[in-house]
Write a protein that holds these residues in place. Sequence first.
Motif: not given
Length: 200
Positions: A151-159, A161-164
């Motif tokens: 699930d690449i969209e879930a990976a995008f969302e996790h990125i 959320q890091t506030n990097n």
Amino acid sequence: LPPPSLQAAQNDKSLIEVLMEVSGNFSWTRGALDATGWTSWLAGLPYDHTTQLSDGTQVLLVHSQPQTDEGRGLNPSISDDELAEALADVDARLVCVGHFHMPMYRCVDDKQVINPGSVSNSFYGDMRAHYAMLHASETGHDIRFHAVSYDIEAAFEHIRQTNNIGNGYNIRILSGDVNPSWLKAWDGTSHFPTIEPELT
């Protein structure tokens, strides 16, 4: 750091925003590693690792290539002569590398060179997670390359959320929109292994 360099951004002002994003991303990552205590552990890891398979094959594992952890690595665009020169002082008959984020299998002289691929940040358009399995016995060894969808969209969302502050850069990499310069020199097929069918 990946491009653009400071000099390139000074010469081309349109690259300043990208430079800020890349620099910010790596600074955030260094800070996260320092804050969690992983920096010293990473610094203590060996530069390379050698082992022997049950069939007697000597194996060398490195990130980019022997003697350097940077540069273009042993990517599929380099010639057999360049590959042989890079491995001239290597006794191992199986060399496992990473660094250029795509599966590769090739032989030069009596050496096999593989990259199992990357579980993210693909450089060649297939966004699945790639890996390789090495099966060894006393009679020989076999390497099989695999890929699995995620699930690449879930990976995008996790990125996100890091506030990097370099999140845009991270998402572009994960999307396959950031490509190294050597990719233009690769013919698109040479040394690319067969990927096993995805399990369902």
